[in-house]
Design a protein around this motif. Sequence first.
Motif, PDB file in Angstrom:
ATOM      1  N   THR A  62       9.158   4.587  -6.241  1.00  0.00           N
ATOM      2  CA  THR A  62       7.672   4.814  -7.472  1.00  0.00           C
ATOM      3  C   THR A  62       7.581   3.489  -6.975  1.00  0.00           C
ATOM      4  OG1 THR A  62       8.804   6.655  -8.452  1.00  0.00           O
ATOM      5  CG2 THR A  62       7.656   4.584  -9.980  1.00  0.00           C
ATOM      6  N   CYS A  63       6.725   3.424  -7.388  1.00  0.00           N
ATOM      7  CA  CYS A  63       6.510   1.303  -8.125  1.00  0.00           C
ATOM      8  C   CYS A  63       6.151   1.323  -9.492  1.00  0.00           C
ATOM      9  CB  CYS A  63       4.602   1.479  -6.773  1.00  0.00           C
ATOM     10  SG  CYS A  63       4.305  -0.196  -7.754  1.00  0.00           S
ATOM     11  N   HIS A  64       6.679   0.530  -9.938  1.00  0.00           N
ATOM     12  CA  HIS A  64       7.238   0.293 -11.701  1.00  0.00           C
ATOM     13  C   HIS A  64       5.753  -0.464 -11.891  1.00  0.00           C
ATOM     14  CE1 HIS A  64      10.957   2.170 -11.351  1.00  0.00           C
ATOM     15  NE2 HIS A  64      10.923   1.023 -10.906  1.00  0.00           N
ATOM     16  N   TRP A  65       4.588  -1.071 -11.233  1.00  0.00           N
ATOM     17  CA  TRP A  65       3.604  -2.246 -11.630  1.00  0.00           C
ATOM     18  C   TRP A  65       2.846  -0.524 -12.640  1.00  0.00           C
ATOM     19  CZ3 TRP A  65      -0.739  -5.467  -9.242  1.00  0.00           C
ATOM     20  CH2 TRP A  65      -1.217  -6.213 -10.305  1.00  0.00           C
ATOM     21  N   HIS A  66       2.550  -0.120 -11.858  1.00  0.00           N
ATOM     22  CA  HIS A  66       1.444   1.347 -12.489  1.00  0.00           C
ATOM     23  C   HIS A  66       1.912   2.614 -12.523  1.00  0.00           C
ATOM     24  CE1 HIS A  66      -0.927  -2.096 -12.020  1.00  0.00           C
ATOM     25  NE2 HIS A  66      -1.276  -1.282 -13.253  1.00  0.00           N
ATOM     26  N   HIS A  67       2.982   2.715 -12.140  1.00  0.00           N
ATOM     27  CA  HIS A  67       4.495   3.803 -11.564  1.00  0.00           C
ATOM     28  C   HIS A  67       3.696   5.174 -10.665  1.00  0.00           C
ATOM     29  CE1 HIS A  67       6.471   2.663 -14.910  1.00  0.00           C
ATOM     30  NE2 HIS A  67       5.840   2.520 -15.510  1.00  0.00           N
ATOM     31  N   ALA A  68       3.014   4.392  -9.923  1.00  0.00           N
ATOM     32  CA  ALA A  68       2.696   5.507  -8.641  1.00  0.00           C
ATOM     33  C   ALA A  68       3.667   6.320  -7.967  1.00  0.00           C
ATOM     34  CB  ALA A  68       1.412   4.287  -7.724  1.00  0.00           C
ATOM     35  N   ARG A  69       3.988   7.387  -8.081  1.00  0.00           N
ATOM     36  CA  ARG A  69       4.698   7.488  -7.173  1.00  0.00           C
ATOM     37  C   ARG A  69       4.322   7.997  -5.721  1.00  0.00           C
ATOM     38  NH1 ARG A  69       5.272  12.588 -10.966  1.00  0.00           N
ATOM     39  NH2 ARG A  69       2.451  11.823 -10.211  1.00  0.00           N
ATOM     40  N   PHE A  70       5.694   8.152  -5.093  1.00  0.00           N
ATOM     41  CA  PHE A  70       5.195   8.506  -2.796  1.00  0.00           C
ATOM     42  C   PHE A  70       6.327   9.446  -2.331  1.00  0.00           C
ATOM     43  CE2 PHE A  70       2.879   4.332  -3.999  1.00  0.00           C
ATOM     44  CZ  PHE A  70       2.198   4.752  -4.274  1.00  0.00           C
ATOM     45  N   ASP A  71       5.853  10.195  -1.594  1.00  0.00           N
ATOM     46  CA  ASP A  71       6.803  10.727  -0.625  1.00  0.00           C
ATOM     47  C   ASP A  71       7.578   9.497   0.305  1.00  0.00           C
ATOM     48  OD1 ASP A  71       8.063  12.206   0.780  1.00  0.00           O
ATOM     49  OD2 ASP A  71       6.610  13.102   2.119  1.00  0.00           O
ATOM     50  N   VAL A  72       8.131   9.171   0.455  1.00  0.00           N
ATOM     51  CA  VAL A  72       8.886   8.159   0.711  1.00  0.00           C
ATOM     52  C   VAL A  72       9.142   9.057   2.525  1.00  0.00           C
ATOM     53  CG1 VAL A  72      11.787   8.365   0.876  1.00  0.00           C
ATOM     54  CG2 VAL A  72      10.901   6.523   1.237  1.00  0.00           C
ATOM     55  N   CYS A  73       9.432   9.575   2.609  1.00  0.00           N
ATOM     56  CA  CYS A  73       9.366  10.406   4.258  1.00  0.00           C
ATOM     57  C   CYS A  73       7.499  10.383   5.145  1.00  0.00           C
ATOM     58  CB  CYS A  73       9.614  11.894   4.007  1.00  0.00           C
ATOM     59  SG  CYS A  73       9.540  12.307   6.007  1.00  0.00           S
ATOM     60  N   SER A  74       6.623  10.913   3.665  1.00  0.00           N
ATOM     61  CA  SER A  74       4.775  11.263   4.843  1.00  0.00           C
ATOM     62  C   SER A  74       4.721   9.813   4.325  1.00  0.00           C
ATOM     63  CB  SER A  74       4.808  12.480   4.631  1.00  0.00           C
ATOM     64  OG  SER A  74       4.729  12.694   3.313  1.00  0.00           O
ATOM     65  N   GLY A  75       5.127   9.165   3.109  1.00  0.00           N
ATOM     66  CA  GLY A  75       3.613   8.234   2.564  1.00  0.00           C
ATOM     67  C   GLY A  75       2.235   9.033   1.555  1.00  0.00           C
ATOM     68  N   GLY A  76       2.464  10.286   1.853  1.00  0.00           N
ATOM     69  CA  GLY A  76       1.710  10.790   1.119  1.00  0.00           C
ATOM     70  C   GLY A  76       1.865  10.383  -0.995  1.00  0.00           C
ATOM     71  N   THR A  77       0.996  10.644  -1.603  1.00  0.00           N
ATOM     72  CA  THR A  77       0.891  10.373  -2.587  1.00  0.00           C
ATOM     73  C   THR A  77       0.859  11.206  -4.451  1.00  0.00           C
ATOM     74  OG1 THR A  77       0.055   9.176  -4.401  1.00  0.00           O
ATOM     75  CG2 THR A  77      -1.326   9.909  -3.596  1.00  0.00           C
ATOM     76  N   LEU A  78       1.863  11.388  -5.332  1.00  0.00           N
ATOM     77  CA  LEU A  78       1.739  12.188  -5.971  1.00  0.00           C
ATOM     78  C   LEU A  78       0.504  12.423  -6.764  1.00  0.00           C
ATOM     79  CD1 LEU A  78       4.208  12.938  -5.215  1.00  0.00           C
ATOM     80  CD2 LEU A  78       5.168  13.607  -6.879  1.00  0.00           C
ATOM     81  N   ASP A  79       0.358  10.862  -6.877  1.00  0.00           N
ATOM     82  CA  ASP A  79      -1.134   9.990  -8.205  1.00  0.00           C
ATOM     83  C   ASP A  79      -2.550   9.835  -7.408  1.00  0.00           C
ATOM     84  OD1 ASP A  79       0.639  10.225 -10.446  1.00  0.00           O
ATOM     85  OD2 ASP A  79       1.836   9.018  -8.771  1.00  0.00           O
ATOM     86  N   PRO A  80      -2.646   9.938  -6.655  1.00  0.00           N
ATOM     87  CA  PRO A  80      -4.563  10.376  -5.869  1.00  0.00           C
ATOM     88  C   PRO A  80      -5.118   9.377  -6.330  1.00  0.00           C
ATOM     89  CG  PRO A  80      -4.444  12.453  -6.603  1.00  0.00           C
ATOM     90  CD  PRO A  80      -3.279  12.016  -7.571  1.00  0.00           C
ATOM     91  N   TRP A  81      -4.930   8.722  -7.835  1.00  0.00           N
ATOM     92  CA  TRP A  81      -5.713   7.529  -7.830  1.00  0.00           C
ATOM     93  C   TRP A  81      -5.006   5.804  -7.120  1.00  0.00           C
ATOM     94  CZ3 TRP A  81      -1.912   4.655 -10.143  1.00  0.00           C
ATOM     95  CH2 TRP A  81      -0.776   4.669 -10.743  1.00  0.00           C
ATOM     96  N   ALA A  82      -3.490   6.244  -6.592  1.00  0.00           N
ATOM     97  CA  ALA A  82      -3.113   5.186  -6.243  1.00  0.00           C
ATOM     98  C   ALA A  82      -3.154   5.115  -4.497  1.00  0.00           C
ATOM     99  CB  ALA A  82      -1.537   5.243  -6.646  1.00  0.00           C
ATOM    100  N   ASP A  83      -3.440   6.383  -3.762  1.00  0.00           N
ATOM    101  CA  ASP A  83      -3.533   6.428  -2.613  1.00  0.00           C
ATOM    102  C   ASP A  83      -2.486   6.172  -1.882  1.00  0.00           C
ATOM    103  OD1 ASP A  83      -5.443   7.175  -0.295  1.00  0.00           O
ATOM    104  OD2 ASP A  83      -5.754   4.519  -0.076  1.00  0.00           O
ATOM    105  N   ASP A  84      -2.383   6.855  -0.733  1.00  0.00           N
ATOM    106  CA  ASP A  84      -1.550   7.505   0.132  1.00  0.00           C
ATOM    107  C   ASP A  84      -0.708   5.846   1.150  1.00  0.00           C
ATOM    108  OD1 ASP A  84      -1.425   9.922  -0.251  1.00  0.00           O
ATOM    109  OD2 ASP A  84      -2.063  10.890   1.823  1.00  0.00           O
ATOM    110  N   VAL A  85       0.176   5.287   0.756  1.00  0.00           N
ATOM    111  CA  VAL A  85       1.317   4.693   1.789  1.00  0.00           C
ATOM    112  C   VAL A  85       1.310   4.610   2.939  1.00  0.00           C
ATOM    113  CG1 VAL A  85       3.751   4.866   0.906  1.00  0.00           C
ATOM    114  CG2 VAL A  85       2.685   2.648   1.254  1.00  0.00           C
ATOM    115  N   SER A  86       0.624   3.901   4.412  1.00  0.00           N
ATOM    116  CA  SER A  86       1.243   3.765   5.009  1.00  0.00           C
ATOM    117  C   SER A  86       2.765   4.037   5.703  1.00  0.00           C
ATOM    118  CB  SER A  86       1.176   2.713   6.616  1.00  0.00           C
ATOM    119  OG  SER A  86      -0.141   3.030   5.860  1.00  0.00           O
ATOM    120  N   SER A  87       3.304   5.445   6.300  1.00  0.00           N
ATOM    121  CA  SER A  87       4.778   5.551   6.598  1.00  0.00           C
ATOM    122  C   SER A  87       5.278   5.294   8.453  1.00  0.00           C
ATOM    123  CB  SER A  87       5.121   6.946   6.657  1.00  0.00           C
ATOM    124  OG  SER A  87       4.738   7.327   6.879  1.00  0.00           O
TER     125      SER A  87
END
Length: 581
Positions: A62-87
């Motif tokens: 979880t990024c605590h600035w705007h609380h975007a959440r990511f699957d740490v394994c794949s980088g996929g986000t649970l919050d589409p407004w944030a976009d996926d992060v590269s893994s």
Amino acid sequence: MKTMDKWTHAGSLEALKQQRSIVIKGGIAVFYHEDNVYAVDNRCPHLGFPLHMGSLCEGILTCHWHHARFDVCSGGTLDPWADDVSSHEVLCADGEIWVNPLPKNAYNREKYMARLQEGLEQNIGIVIAKAVVGLMESGVAAPEIARAGIAFGVQYGTGWGADLTILTAMTRILPKLDKDAQILALYHGLHQVARNRSSRAERHLLTPLPASEVTEERLIAWYRNCLEVRDTQGAQRVLLTAIRRGFTHERIMEMMLLAVTDHFYLDGGHTLDFHNKAFEALALADPSEQERILTSLVPLLGNPTRSEELHQWQSPVNLVEPLKQAFLSLEQLNSLHDARALSREEEERLLKLLLGDQPLETIQAITDLLTDGCSPVQIAQFVALAAAERICRFHTQNDFGDWIAVLHTFTYAHAVHEILNRSRHPLLLRAVYYGAVSLYLDRFLNVPAAPKPKPKAGIDPLNASGLLDIMDKRQQVNEASDWVAGFLQAGGEPSKLINALGHALLREDAEFHSFQMLEAAIAEYERWDSASGESAERAKQTLLFAATRYLAAHAPTPRDLPRNAKIAWRLHKGEKLFEES
């Protein structure tokens, strides 16, 4: 065992267990979690905040600035407004950690195009921005990117609107802009389409009429008659019939514009302007979108304001009847293809009349020029030039909302000029007269007239960014035009100035009319740029001053919207958006 030659050493496993997270070369965050090692780009894909400062619990980073959440394994986000992060792939060997600097979920052109579609469908600005950057960097032509937005826009909603007009206009000025501005231009247009269409229902087309032997002329008459009584469903069926019958592009355009010009200056000029932009979008779009693009225009004629019904068109001077009389003479014009150019004296007299207060004399002068064989395209060009001059003379003592009045006349006159470059149907010349009358009705917005630009001294002709500094302050209308005069007098390249005007627009949370203003000014400038002589030089300066004054009047804004595009561009280039103290 994989070769480690190109992998990045991330230290010992034991040290990571103690620290729980580290940041390694390339800006990659490495985490020890639940007896496993994971690596992701340390920059939150939303706004770039360092993810190693977030929290990791039950596989969710979880990024605590705007609380975007990511699957740490794949980088996929649970919050589409944030976009996926590269893994990134991780290997542990002999107690040491190695990280592949290349992301597992690297994007190619096809993935970027798919992400653009998702961004449009879900109205996610950062996803749209990243897709635009990725596609541009992958070598995808800008019109192809715009094509996706046009296709999405005409599929959903109720019809053509300001959003599709912005996208089309921005795509047309891309060759005049540097790369950063091109990205911003596409992003603005696509974002406008997503914001207005993502939650709308799909627009279903009617079916054409059954096959019959009805003539082209009869179909054209039916289309105009349907819209005379505001029957948009009947008009759509007739239009689809004409398309399926194989009407040429020019013939369909004439049919639709005849209906638009059957009544005066519909909806303050927007109806004809939107038609012109849709016809320009046809050149950008896939041919399969023709029916959706053209039928998207029909709802505009369902209930437009007809200016001949307005008080100011009938009193204190009745302008409606003289126009109708003038239109009778247009029906006698057989061909407009062999028209002659206006003489210098005719040009000067026409411009003076257009900016004057004798509308009946102006109407008669236009009629005389046309019946004498003068070029209708050139007459339309001078109407657009006079409308730009109105903007140059617009005094800041006027009510701020009146900027829109002179803007509407200019963008309308520009659309008429563009249309007459593509069609020579005599009845379309009615649109020239409507523009001339609107110019007359705007005359009091030039009383008193704004002062002429006074060239500012000491301008660096190699650096047009000084204009942007002036527009950082509110209502620097005259100051900005003085700067432009000084820049041109110092020998500055107009192309640099046009690019600077593009940045001045695109860095703002600009409203619809500002996009219209810049595109129309650039297009009219290009028409004059192909001419030579003192008149052409004066006309080009007028257009640059008009664009400058309008944009300066509407700046600055909070500039929140363009931030997504800038963040996407910086993320793509690998820049750090935040630094630890």
